[in-house]
Scaffold this motif. Structure first.
Motif, PDB file in Angstrom:
ATOM      1  N   PRO A  40       5.764   2.709   0.952  1.00 28.97           N
ATOM      2  CA  PRO A  40       7.335   2.653   1.518  1.00 28.97           C
ATOM      3  C   PRO A  40       7.960   3.587  -0.039  1.00 28.97           C
ATOM      4  CG  PRO A  40       7.089   1.022   2.323  1.00 28.97           C
ATOM      5  CD  PRO A  40       6.076   1.240   1.073  1.00 28.97           C
ATOM      6  N   ILE A  41       9.079   5.069   0.288  1.00 27.76           N
ATOM      7  CA  ILE A  41       9.517   5.380  -0.917  1.00 27.76           C
ATOM      8  C   ILE A  41      11.247   5.294  -0.666  1.00 27.76           C
ATOM      9  CG2 ILE A  41      10.568   6.944  -3.198  1.00 27.76           C
ATOM     10  CD1 ILE A  41       7.876   7.533  -3.003  1.00 27.76           C
ATOM     11  N   VAL A  42      11.952   4.736  -0.662  1.00 33.24           N
ATOM     12  CA  VAL A  42      13.819   4.972  -0.227  1.00 33.24           C
ATOM     13  C   VAL A  42      14.107   6.146  -0.798  1.00 33.24           C
ATOM     14  CG1 VAL A  42      16.077   3.794   0.657  1.00 33.24           C
ATOM     15  CG2 VAL A  42      13.411   2.840   1.086  1.00 33.24           C
ATOM     16  N   LEU A  43      15.059   6.842  -0.216  1.00 27.72           N
ATOM     17  CA  LEU A  43      15.201   8.036  -1.443  1.00 27.72           C
ATOM     18  C   LEU A  43      16.937   8.154  -0.652  1.00 27.72           C
ATOM     19  CD1 LEU A  43      12.993  10.867  -0.565  1.00 27.72           C
ATOM     20  CD2 LEU A  43      13.473   9.235  -2.336  1.00 27.72           C
ATOM     21  N   GLN A  44      17.720   7.132  -1.075  1.00 27.36           N
ATOM     22  CA  GLN A  44      19.144   7.145  -1.008  1.00 27.36           C
ATOM     23  C   GLN A  44      19.899   8.023  -1.009  1.00 27.36           C
ATOM     24  OE1 GLN A  44      20.911   3.522  -1.846  1.00 27.36           O
ATOM     25  NE2 GLN A  44      18.931   1.960  -2.111  1.00 27.36           N
ATOM     26  N   GLU A  45      20.940   8.545  -0.251  1.00 23.36           N
ATOM     27  CA  GLU A  45      21.777  10.083  -0.162  1.00 23.36           C
ATOM     28  C   GLU A  45      21.020  11.608  -0.555  1.00 23.36           C
ATOM     29  OE1 GLU A  45      24.504   9.072  -3.848  1.00 23.36           O
ATOM     30  OE2 GLU A  45      24.928   7.193  -2.888  1.00 23.36           O
ATOM     31  N   THR A  46      19.603  11.494  -0.054  1.00 25.15           N
ATOM     32  CA  THR A  46      18.564  12.213   0.897  1.00 25.15           C
ATOM     33  C   THR A  46      18.609  12.705   2.075  1.00 25.15           C
ATOM     34  OG1 THR A  46      17.708  11.373  -1.434  1.00 25.15           O
ATOM     35  CG2 THR A  46      16.922  13.193  -0.076  1.00 25.15           C
ATOM     36  N   ASN A  47      18.878  13.735   1.799  1.00 23.01           N
ATOM     37  CA  ASN A  47      18.694  14.705   3.597  1.00 23.01           C
ATOM     38  C   ASN A  47      17.645  15.243   3.707  1.00 23.01           C
ATOM     39  OD1 ASN A  47      18.193  17.431   2.759  1.00 23.01           O
ATOM     40  ND2 ASN A  47      20.557  17.970   2.911  1.00 23.01           N
ATOM     41  N   GLY A  48      17.116  15.516   5.216  1.00 20.50           N
ATOM     42  CA  GLY A  48      15.813  15.511   5.241  1.00 20.50           C
ATOM     43  C   GLY A  48      15.195  17.046   4.754  1.00 20.50           C
ATOM     44  N   ASP A  49      16.077  17.902   4.242  1.00 24.25           N
ATOM     45  CA  ASP A  49      15.364  18.930   3.588  1.00 24.25           C
ATOM     46  C   ASP A  49      15.312  18.265   1.994  1.00 24.25           C
ATOM     47  OD1 ASP A  49      15.804  20.707   5.686  1.00 24.25           O
ATOM     48  OD2 ASP A  49      17.601  21.287   5.482  1.00 24.25           O
ATOM     49  N   ASN A  50      16.493  17.902   1.709  1.00 24.97           N
ATOM     50  CA  ASN A  50      15.387  17.641  -0.320  1.00 24.97           C
ATOM     51  C   ASN A  50      14.452  15.921   0.025  1.00 24.97           C
ATOM     52  OD1 ASN A  50      17.375  18.593  -1.197  1.00 24.97           O
ATOM     53  ND2 ASN A  50      19.035  17.864  -1.031  1.00 24.97           N
ATOM     54  N   ALA A  92       5.462   2.986   9.485  1.00 28.15           N
ATOM     55  CA  ALA A  92       4.406   3.201  10.385  1.00 28.15           C
ATOM     56  C   ALA A  92       3.374   4.038  10.790  1.00 28.15           C
ATOM     57  CB  ALA A  92       4.232   2.007  10.464  1.00 28.15           C
ATOM     58  N   ARG A  93       3.844   4.339  12.180  1.00 33.14           N
ATOM     59  CA  ARG A  93       3.979   4.982  13.200  1.00 33.14           C
ATOM     60  C   ARG A  93       3.561   6.586  13.091  1.00 33.14           C
ATOM     61  NH1 ARG A  93       7.537   5.752  17.932  1.00 33.14           N
ATOM     62  NH2 ARG A  93       6.345   7.719  19.195  1.00 33.14           N
ATOM     63  N   THR A  94       4.734   6.932  11.868  1.00 40.22           N
ATOM     64  CA  THR A  94       4.836   8.483  11.528  1.00 40.22           C
ATOM     65  C   THR A  94       3.503   8.858  10.286  1.00 40.22           C
ATOM     66  OG1 THR A  94       7.130   8.807  11.677  1.00 40.22           O
ATOM     67  CG2 THR A  94       6.350  10.298   9.989  1.00 40.22           C
ATOM     68  N   THR A  95       3.449   8.193   9.245  1.00 42.69           N
ATOM     69  CA  THR A  95       2.049   7.854   8.702  1.00 42.69           C
ATOM     70  C   THR A  95       0.873   7.632   8.868  1.00 42.69           C
ATOM     71  OG1 THR A  95       3.261   6.697   6.589  1.00 42.69           O
ATOM     72  CG2 THR A  95       1.073   6.611   6.185  1.00 42.69           C
ATOM     73  N   ALA A  96       0.545   7.322  10.359  1.00 40.96           N
ATOM     74  CA  ALA A  96      -0.585   6.758  10.960  1.00 40.96           C
ATOM     75  C   ALA A  96      -0.970   8.282  11.673  1.00 40.96           C
ATOM     76  CB  ALA A  96      -0.164   5.590  11.794  1.00 40.96           C
ATOM     77  N   GLU A  97       0.301   8.475  12.341  1.00 38.96           N
ATOM     78  CA  GLU A  97      -0.096  10.263  12.690  1.00 38.96           C
ATOM     79  C   GLU A  97      -0.279  11.452  11.626  1.00 38.96           C
ATOM     80  OE1 GLU A  97       0.355  13.270  15.534  1.00 38.96           O
ATOM     81  OE2 GLU A  97       0.489  11.264  15.329  1.00 38.96           O
ATOM     82  N   ALA A  98       0.310  10.878  10.050  1.00 39.63           N
ATOM     83  CA  ALA A  98      -0.271  11.874   9.024  1.00 39.63           C
ATOM     84  C   ALA A  98      -1.296  11.606   8.834  1.00 39.63           C
ATOM     85  CB  ALA A  98       0.312  12.317   7.909  1.00 39.63           C
ATOM     86  N   GLU A  99      -1.839  10.191   9.245  1.00 40.37           N
ATOM     87  CA  GLU A  99      -3.662  10.198   8.416  1.00 40.37           C
ATOM     88  C   GLU A  99      -4.621  10.810   9.406  1.00 40.37           C
ATOM     89  OE1 GLU A  99      -3.784   5.691   8.188  1.00 40.37           O
ATOM     90  OE2 GLU A  99      -2.735   6.100   6.391  1.00 40.37           O
TER      91      GLU A  99
END
Length: 124
Positions: A40-50, A92-99
C-alpha cells in the motif's frame, strides 16, 4: 500494488522498492510492505485524478524494469468518516478485484454506488 510471481521475489522487491522511492514525495507519501507482498502507498494531499496518474506512472516504471511481473493496483480515495480498518478492507477488496484480470489492471473504488471502475495498464 500487489506483486505476483514467486520467482526471485526478493530481487523483484528490491527493484520495486527502488522504483517506488523514485516516484513518491518523501515529505508526504508513505509506502508499506504487507506480509502477502501487497504494497500500500498512502498518497497524502492527492486527488483521485493525480492518484490515477501516479498509479499509471509507477506501474509503467515497474513494468519497464520487470516486464514479466504481474501488477495489479487497487485505488481507494480517503474519506474523512472512514476508519483505518475500513480503508484497509476496501483497499484489499479493490486490489482483489484488480487481480481478477490477466492483464495488469488499475481498479478504483467508488463509495457512492459501491462500485469499481476498471482500467487496464498496458505494457509500455
Amino acid at each position: 500494488l500487489r506483486i505476483l510471481g514467486p520467482e526471485d521475489r526478493d530481487d523483484k522487491l528490491r527493484v520495486i522498492g527502488h522504483c517506488i522511492r523514485g516516484e513518491i514525495r518523501e515529505y508526504s507519501d508513505r509506502p508499506f510492505r504487507m506480509p502477502d507482498d501487497t504494497i500500500p502507498i498512502v498518497l497524502q494531499e492527492t486527488n483521485g485524478d493525480n492518484a490515477r496518474l501516479f498509479c499509471r506512472r509507477i506501474s509503467s516504471t515497474i513494468m519497464e524494469k520487470l516486464p514479466d511481473l504481474g501488477i495489479h493496483i487497487g485505488l481507494v480515495s480517503y474519506h474523512p468518516t472512514w476508519s483505518a480498518n475500513k480503508m484497509v478492507k476496501l483497499a484489499a477488496r479493490t486490489t482483489a478485484e484488480a487481480e481478477r484480470h490477466r492483464s495488469p489492471a488499475l481498479v478504483s473504488y467508488h463509495e457512492t454506488d459501491d462500485s469499481f471502475e476498471e482500467q487496464f495498464l498496458l505494457q509500455p
